[in-house]
Each structure stands twice: as structure tokens, then as C-alpha cells.
Design a protein around this motif. Structure first.
Motif, PDB file in Angstrom:
ATOM      1  N   GLU A   1       0.826  -1.215   0.000  1.00 48.78           N
ATOM      2  CA  GLU A   1       0.000   0.000   0.000  1.00 48.78           C
ATOM      3  C   GLU A   1       0.853   1.254   0.000  1.00 48.78           C
ATOM      4  OE1 GLU A   1      -3.591   1.544  -0.770  1.00 48.78           O
ATOM      5  OE2 GLU A   1      -3.102  -0.597  -0.577  1.00 48.78           O
TER       6      GLU A   1
ATOM      7  N   THR B   1     -13.202   2.963  -2.794  1.00 47.90           N
ATOM      8  CA  THR B   1     -13.019   1.633  -3.372  1.00 47.90           C
ATOM      9  C   THR B   1     -12.450   0.627  -2.377  1.00 47.90           C
ATOM     10  OG1 THR B   1     -10.821   2.265  -4.211  1.00 47.90           O
ATOM     11  CG2 THR B   1     -12.706   2.530  -5.706  1.00 47.90           C
ATOM     12  N   ARG B   2     -11.497   1.033  -1.535  1.00 46.65           N
ATOM     13  CA  ARG B   2     -10.843   0.111  -0.601  1.00 46.65           C
ATOM     14  C   ARG B   2     -10.563   0.818   0.716  1.00 46.65           C
ATOM     15  NH1 ARG B   2      -5.821  -0.996  -1.711  1.00 46.65           N
ATOM     16  NH2 ARG B   2      -5.519   0.932  -2.871  1.00 46.65           N
TER      17      ARG B   2
ATOM     18  N   SER C   1      -7.919  -0.203   3.266  1.00 42.38           N
ATOM     19  CA  SER C   1      -6.501  -0.099   2.915  1.00 42.38           C
ATOM     20  C   SER C   1      -5.836   1.145   3.493  1.00 42.38           C
ATOM     21  CB  SER C   1      -6.331  -0.092   1.392  1.00 42.38           C
ATOM     22  OG  SER C   1      -6.851  -1.270   0.822  1.00 42.38           O
TER      23      SER C   1
ATOM     24  N   THR D   1      -9.362   5.819  -2.711  1.00 41.89           N
ATOM     25  CA  THR D   1      -9.257   4.683  -1.798  1.00 41.89           C
ATOM     26  C   THR D   1     -10.431   4.638  -0.828  1.00 41.89           C
ATOM     27  OG1 THR D   1      -6.847   4.833  -2.008  1.00 41.89           O
ATOM     28  CG2 THR D   1      -7.699   3.450  -0.238  1.00 41.89           C
TER      29      THR D   1
END
Length: 228
Positions: free
Chosen positions: A14, A48-49, A52, A45
Motif C-alpha cells: 500500500e 473503493t478500498r 486499505s 481509496t
């Protein structure tokens, strides 16, 4: 010895995503505000994630606390931070600042508001399959390889899994929903890898809409009695 892919991703995966967001962008973060590059990373981010972000904060901070020496970098045992335009003595403090901004974003729920992508990294992260089409089939060599823009799209469809074609169709509609003016739409296509103009008489947005229609016409039919 050099890291294997699993070790790299566990320790720096990451962190690498954060650093990629800065490619071609100034690392001009301040204590008051994150840079355009970091804001783009945070916006994408979060949407979407989001899980993370904590990994990113930890990996960036750990790297800043334990910067590698030249020998370990040369041996491939550490992730080499790309050149972000800062003097080497300033890198460590900048990494701590980046980690602090990510931590603050998580703890305060400070999500950058929705907007069109602001950097090349964000365009490619948000529209990966469209970037694949434009960069792979609409480079400057396209007129020598295909008789027309439509032929290039047809070639993409022929060699691409149906689910990826469907994803591309969705990405095109998402980009059109940004309601960009034609100059900004043309800039977006260029950011995503297109090196030729849309065919006459189409404006960029109208050509994208036409591509989406071509993709829908090429899609297989599903439903009762249809199998893959």
C-alpha cells in the motif's frame, strides 16, 4: 537477497500505491492540507478500498521510522521510494507528514468530496479498463493498424473477456456522467492514453457514447435458454 512478491506486498504494497499517486505530481503537502496527489489517493481509496487506508498509514510511518540504507536498497531488500522532487534529507519528514494526513483522514472521517479525477493516477485508478482500451488500441499507431476507430473497438471486443467489455461499458457511462465539457473530456481521454483524435464529426463525448453503443450491440444475450 531481493524480496519476493508476497513479502513486498506485505511490507510495502500500500505504500507503493501511495507513492504511485505522486508520480508526475508535486509532493507539496503541508501541515494544513494534503497535496493534490494525496487527496486523489484518499478520495479513490475511500470509495473503493477504505480498509486499505490503515495499512497505508502503517506502512508509510514504518518506512519513515526505519529508512533503508543504500546497501539494502541496492540489494533489493527494501522498497525504493520514487523520486518525488524533494531533497533526500527532506524525505523522512515528508513521509511522516503523509502518514499524519492519512491518519487524520481515518480518525476524522475526512473523505474528499466526489469530483472528477484530479491526477493521471486517479484517472487510471478510476477507469482502468477504459485506459486499457485507449492506451492499447488508440495509440498513435492506430491508423496504421486499423481501418477505422470502429474496427479498433471491434478488435478489442473480439479479444477481450465479456465481463471486461461489460466493465468498460460501465466505465464509459460513469465518465460521461461527470458531464465534462468537450475540452475536459478530450483531456481525460488523453490522460487515459488516447493519442489520436475521435473520428469526424464526433466530439469526444459523442464518440464515447457511440463506443458504448457499439459495446452493447456486441454483448452476448443472457437469460432463459442462454448459456456461456
Amino acid at each position: 537477497m531481493p524480496m519476493n512478491p508476497l513479502e513486498h506486498d506485505q511490507r510495502y504494497g500500500e505504500l507503493d500505491q501511495v507513492m504511485r499517486a505522486y508520480l508526475g505530481q508535486p509532493a507539496d503537502d503541508t501541515e494544513q492540507a494534503p497535496s493534490l496527489a494525496l487527496t486523489a489517493y484518499l478520495r479513490h481509496t475511500w470509495n473503493t478500498r477504505p480498509w486499505s487506508l490503515a495499512i497505508a498509514e502503517s506502512q508509510v510511518r514504518d518506512y519513515a521510522r526505519n529508512p533503508p540504507g543504500r546497501l539494502r536498497l541496492r540489494l533489493g531488500e527494501f522498497y525504493p521510494v520514487p523520486d518525488v522532487g524533494l531533497p533526500e534529507p527532506d524525505i523522512q519528514a515528508w513521509l511522516f507528514l503523509v502518514a499524519d494526513h492519512i491518519k487524520r483522514s481515518i480518525e476524522e472521517g475526512a473523505v474528499p468530496p466526489p469530483s472528477q479525477p484530479a491526477t493521471r493516477w486517479e484517472w487510471h485508478a478510476r477507469f482502468p479498463e477504459l485506459a486499457q482500451l485507449l492506451g492499447g488500441w488508440f495509440s498513435q499507431d492506430m491508423p496504421d493498424e486499423f481501418d477505422s476507430h470502429g474496427a479498433a473497438v471491434a478488435d478489442y471486443v473480439t479479444g477481450t473477456e465479456a465481463q471486461l467489455v461489460a466493465r468498460l461499458t460501465g466505465e464509459i457511462h460513469e465518465l460521461l456522467a461527470l458531464d465534462l465539457d468537450e475540452a475536459d473530456c478530450a483531456s481525460a481521454l488523453a490522460e487515459l492514453g488516447m493519442e489520436v483524435d475521435p473520428p469526424a464529426p464526433y466530439a469526444p463525448s459523442a464518440w464515447l457514447a457511440d463506443v458504448a453503443e457499439q459495446l452493447v450491440r456486441a454483448a452476448p444475450e443472457y437469460g432463459p435458454g442462454h448459456t456461456r
